[in-house]
Design a protein around this motif. Structure first.
Motif, short mmCIF file in Angstrom:
data_model
loop_
_atom_site.label_atom_id
_atom_site.label_comp_id
_atom_site.label_asym_id
_atom_site.label_seq_id
_atom_site.Cartn_x
_atom_site.Cartn_y
_atom_site.Cartn_z
N GLU A 1 0.86 -1.18 0.00
CA GLU A 1 0.00 0.00 0.00
C GLU A 1 0.89 1.23 0.00
N GLU B 1 1.04 -6.46 -6.41
CA GLU B 1 -0.27 -5.87 -6.22
C GLU B 1 -0.06 -4.59 -5.41
N ARG C 1 -1.63 -0.81 -4.12
CA ARG C 1 -2.81 0.05 -3.95
C ARG C 1 -2.33 1.41 -3.46
N GLU D 1 -0.13 4.23 -9.66
CA GLU D 1 0.01 2.78 -9.53
C GLU D 1 0.66 2.18 -10.76
#
Length: 223
Positions: free
Chosen positions: A128, A156, A158, A143
């Motif tokens: 994150e 991944e 965020r 991103e």
């Protein structure tokens, strides 16, 4: 009883007066000699004391001169170190102000580089990236840009806005909450400043370079 001749009495008085006068003259002469002798002795003692005082003053002056001469290099280095420290503080404050104002660099590209570099050094693949609310408009494109700049695959990421962050820059956390990398610009400056300070000081003539101390300098641009 034999009568006293008046002439004999006067003669005796004259003789006594003459003797007294002669004695007085001798006393005056002796007093004059004693006075002259005392004056000569006093003058000699005064001259000696004066010369001794002059010699003592000359020695003290010479001692102070040598002390000042010996302290000059120390005083010079102390003043020079103070000037260098003042200059480095001015540079630090100028850098900090530029970072806060986002002057002199591409802020978006800087955020991408800071996030990608940190993620490459952290364990895991889920992260994150938190920004201050003032940078909310950058979230949409950040991103993808970070994914393009990392060396890892299968990530991944965020990107979120975090009200707790008040300064420019970002903070990266893994999803499990075990790792955190503070890459706010001022926090990063605080981490990098000790080494940057050495590098800047090494650019000033006569200052020992970090590499001269036996250890190669780290890259001050890494997180």
């Amino acid at each position: 009883m034999t009568p006293i001749d008046q002439n004999d009495g006067e003669s005796l008085c004259l003789d006594i007066l003459k003797e007294a006068q002669a004695e007085a003259e001798r006393l005056v002469a002796r007093a004059r000699q004693d006075a002259e002798s005392l004056l000569t002795t006093t003058r000699a003692a005064g001259e000696k004391a004066g010369q001794e005082r002059l010699d003592a003053v000359a020695q003290e002056c010479a001692r102070r001169k040598e002390k000042m001469r010996a302290s000059l290099p120390v005083d010079y280095e102390r003043l020079r170190a103070a000037c260098i420290e003042t200059l480095l503080n001015v540079i630090h404050d100028d850098i900090r102000n530029r970072l806060l104002k986002k002057e002199g660099f591409d802020y978006r590209e800087t955020l991408v580089a800071l996030a990608a570099t940190a993620i490459d050094r952290m364990d895991g693949t889920e992260f994150e990236v938190a920004l201050s609310p003032g940078d909310h408009d950058l979230i949409a494109h950040l991103e993808t840009a970070i994914l393009q700049h990392t060396l890892k695959t299968g990530l991944e990421i965020r990107v979120v806005s975090d009200p707790a962050i008040q300064e420019s820059g970002l903070i990266i956390r893994d999803r499990a909450g075990r790792q955190l990398w503070d890459n706010r610009l001022t926090a990063r400056l605080d981490r990098c400043w000790p080494e940057l300070r050495l590098r800047l000081a090494a650019m000033i003539p006569g200052v020992l370079k970090p590499a001269d101390k036996g250890a190669p300098p780290h890259d001050a641009l890494t997180p």
